[in-house]
Design a protein around this motif. Structure first.
Motif: not given
Length: 219
Positions: A206-212
């Motif tokens: 989730i953290a990676v997707v939100c960053l992207l």
């Protein structure tokens, strides 16, 4: 409700980042953090007595997540008073706090609710405290997802938090300092371990997707 005020207003920037709401989130989560550490106090004392003292940092999972979410709200409050661009150290610390808040608040918010109701399914009574913990831990997961829109963490912060998160899982289930569970769940410990690791992976994803998404919107 005022005429023309839609439901979506209550998760909008104008509502959630208003000074009153930020202080409400800050105070309520700070109080919840204090309660959480008090709830874990006996296990923390036992851990220090029976294990190397540094193991204690891995014991109070939910209150530590709540503490970091409280700090992340503190940074949003500081945004309102900063007159100049913060330096690199400030941005690095803030990014770590925000990534930690997002990943662990989601993880342990869902984990606690799952443990309460898995226990209930096996006959563990759910009293008023079980309902209170269900509501407060669901709120942990939801509020982290609500505020991620205004987080500024970077990939480095996610990597550091990911290392901590998996290390915490190792300490919990390979060193035996996981949160105390009802006896009815003893037979499910291996399943709980893999469920916990799965939540770690989901929170990190989730953290990676939100960053992207944030990077895509900024280009």
């Amino acid at each position: 409700m005022q005429q023309g005020l839609s439901v979506s207003y209550f998760w909008s920037k104008d509502f959630l980042l208003s000074k009153k709401m930020l202080w409400a989130f800050f105070i309520s989560n700070l109080l919840g953090t204090i309660y959480g550490y008090e709830w874990y106090w006996a296990q923390m004392v036992d851990t220090i007595a029976n294990y190397p003292a540094w193991y204690v940092y891995f014991v109070p999972d939910s209150p530590t997540a709540s503490l970091f979410f409280t700090l992340s709200i503190g940074f949003l409050l500081m945004d309102r008073s900063l007159d100049q661009q913060p330096n690199k150290l400030y941005r690095a610390i803030r990014g770590f706090v925000e990534a930690f808040a997002l990943i662990t608040s989601f993880k342990y918010g869902i984990w606690a609710v799952a443990m309460i109701w898995t226990g209930a399914w096996q006959g563990v009574p759910v009293g008023w405290d079980g309902w209170m913990l269900t509501g407060s831990h669901l709120a942990m997961a939801v509020e982290a997802l609500l505020f991620v829109r205004w987080y500024r963490y970077r990939l480095t912060a996610i990597i550091i938090v990911a290392i901590w998160t998996f290390w915490n899982d190792f300490m919990d289930y390979e060193r035996g300092i996981f949160p105390r569970l009802p006896r009815e769940l003893d037979d499910n410990l291996l399943t709980i371990e893999w469920f916990t690791v799965g939540l770690s992976m989901t929170g990190i994803l989730i953290a990676v997707v939100c960053l992207l998404i944030r990077k895509k919107r900024s280009t």
